[in-house]
Design an enzyme around this catalytic site. Structure first.
Site, short mmCIF file in Angstrom:
data_model
loop_
_atom_site.label_atom_id
_atom_site.label_comp_id
_atom_site.label_asym_id
_atom_site.label_seq_id
_atom_site.Cartn_x
_atom_site.Cartn_y
_atom_site.Cartn_z
N SER A 1 7.84 3.08 38.11
CA SER A 1 7.52 1.80 37.72
C SER A 1 8.19 1.65 36.31
O SER A 1 8.68 2.28 35.70
CB SER A 1 5.96 1.77 37.73
OG SER A 1 5.74 2.58 36.46
N LYS A 2 7.97 0.24 36.05
CA LYS A 2 8.46 0.06 34.86
C LYS A 2 7.96 0.74 33.69
O LYS A 2 8.88 0.81 32.67
CB LYS A 2 8.00 -1.68 34.46
CG LYS A 2 8.66 -2.70 35.12
CD LYS A 2 9.82 -3.43 34.78
CE LYS A 2 10.28 -4.32 35.82
NZ LYS A 2 11.81 -4.46 35.30
N ARG A 3 6.91 1.33 33.64
CA ARG A 3 6.35 2.12 32.54
C ARG A 3 7.13 3.22 32.30
O ARG A 3 7.25 3.70 31.35
CB ARG A 3 4.88 2.65 32.97
CG ARG A 3 3.67 1.85 32.49
CD ARG A 3 2.42 2.36 32.88
NE ARG A 3 2.43 2.93 34.28
CZ ARG A 3 2.14 3.80 34.90
NH1 ARG A 3 1.92 5.25 34.02
NH2 ARG A 3 2.24 4.04 36.18
N ALA A 4 7.62 3.82 33.40
CA ALA A 4 8.33 5.11 33.29
C ALA A 4 9.95 4.84 32.61
O ALA A 4 10.57 5.81 32.29
CB ALA A 4 8.44 5.66 34.70
N GLY A 5 10.26 3.57 32.54
CA GLY A 5 11.60 3.40 32.16
C GLY A 5 12.01 2.03 32.78
O GLY A 5 11.54 1.60 33.56
#
Ligand code: GLU
Length: 423
Positions: free
Chosen positions: A198-202
């Protein structure tokens, strides 16, 4: 004959996971001397956008994943209609209002997946399947099957999230009297915590990696390791050698964890091995966009690139680290100032400024000699002066050698910055 396809829907930017699907299809085709087809699944008129399509094509080309044949489903509505009429005429489908619906027979379906082995599904769990919607557009599964059959796709390689669609699609092949292709469902890409990427991971879009200064070779190399391995713990793999050993059957079925650090490391390796002049050609337009006022002299610019080449993880690092040159000013953040410039070193800085100002040739060698003479005269350790001077000149605590840095800054700027520091 190996014929594979990548079938993105232009409803968003090219996702890094989709890029891996494209890559594995492409590698399989290239490894087998087959054909790689790009098929745009734009049947959803509301969510499909030209802007996304343009970006997907651009990102694929940038990654080097060029195609042998190209189709757009929005050009093929007549074909889907003809096949739905055939099924209606044969009594295999029925009309529900304007929609065309496939009768789902009760049976068990076996799918042979090259990565997962045999999957058995009981169609009791399946409802009758809409093939054509009342607005005249085909459903994803129907268009996908008609196209995969007519385009003579030999193996469907796609994300694991499509396993659940496969039994319905098999039923559609059977109803149409087409032979089903082989299937290979790729493992999900997981974020480092084991969740779905997801966006959180990069970044999730390929274009974001591009703007951050990742090289396409590094991304392609990294993506091929997500689920597949060339053996011997090899990480940096040239495409030509990867193609010699690449095999769909060797793809792992467990989820593949995405590591931003490993991608950065690979990128730094590709940057290091690049010709400096080539790297400078890539960096020049980025630097010009970021520092519109700067005047880039080719020789000096290449020299800067040379100095930073061994340290960069991404091209963006270069832009960030060289602001003290290209922006024409130095900006020291308060934390660094407190750490390295809190003590008044006016006397030391003034002496150094004076010696540097007196130099004829101003290069890494002469500046170093001047610097050594100053610390000797003051009776201090070189280290006491190196860090404050570096911070004063560049606003950074780390960077290439101090004397190389002075040389690229030039005499006038270096002297001026030293004199201004403790004013
Ligand atoms: N258009 C589908 C997607 O983007 C393709 C699925 C498939 O490869 O069959 O997920």
């Amino acid at each position: 004959m190996v014929r594979v396809r990548f079938a993105p829907s232009p409803t968003g930017f090219l996702h890094i996971g989709s890029a891996r699907t494209a890559l594995f299809n492409w590698m399989y085709a290239r490894a087998q001397g087959g054909q790689y087809i790009l098929r745009i699944e734009d049947t959803d008129k509301v969510r499909s956008k030209q802007e996304y399509l343009d970006e997907i094509l651009d990102s694929l080309k940038w990654l080097g994943l060029t195609w042998d044949e190209f189709y757009k489903q929005s050009d093929r509505f007549d074909i889907y209609r003809q096949y739905s009429e055939k099924l209606l005429a044969e009594g295999k489908a029925f009309k529900d209002g304007e929609a065309v619906v496939l009768k789902v027979p009760q049976k068990t379906i076996k799918i042979y997946d090259l990565i997962r082995g045999e999957i058995t599904i009981d169609t009791k769990e399946l409802k009758d399947q809409v093939l054509m919607k009342s607005d005249g557009s085909p459903t994803y599964s129907f268009a996908c099957v008609v196209d995969d059959a007519l385009m003579e796709i030999s193996c469907v390689i796609r994300g694991e999230d499509h396993i659940s669609n496969t039994p319905k699609q098999i039923l559609i092949y059977e109803a149409l009297g087409f032979k089903a292709p082989k299937f290979a469902h790729l493992p999900l890409i997981l974020d480092p915590e084991g969740g779905r990427m997801s966006k959180r991971a990069g970044a999730t879009a390929v274009t974001e990696y591009r703007t951050q200064g990742f090289l396409p070779q590094a991304i392609v190399n990294y993506l091929m390791l997500l689920g597949w391995s060339p053996g011997n713990n090899q990480e940096k793999v040239a495409m030509a050698s990867a193609l010699k050993t690449f095999s769909i059957k060797k793809i792992n079925k467990a989820g593949a964890a995405f590591s931003f650090e490993k991608l950065q490391w690979l990128n730094s390796q590709y940057i290091k091995e690049m010709e400096t002049s080539q790297l400078a050609d890539l960096l020049k337009p980025m630097a010009a966009a970021r520092y519109p006022q700067a005047n880039f002299q080719p020789v000096e610019f290449e020299h800067m690139v040379q100095l930073y080449k061994g340290r960069m993880n991404t091209l963006a690092d270069f832009l960030e680290w060289t602001d003290y040159i290209f922006s024409g000013q130095v900006c020291v953040d308060p934390e660094l100032r407190a750490k390295h410039l809190s003590q008044d070193m006016r006397k030391e800085f003034d002496l150094l400024a004076e010696r540097l100002a007196a130099l004829g040739d101003f290069n890494a060698k002469t500046t170093e000699e001047a610097f050594r003479a100053v610390v000797a005269q003051l009776g201090i350790e070189a280290g006491t002066l190196v860090h404050p001077v570096r911070v004063a000149l560049t606003g950074k605590a780390v960077g290439p050698g101090l004397f190389d840095t002075m040389a690229v800054l030039g005499k006038e700027t270096a002297v001026h910055r030293l004199k201004e520091t403790f004013k």
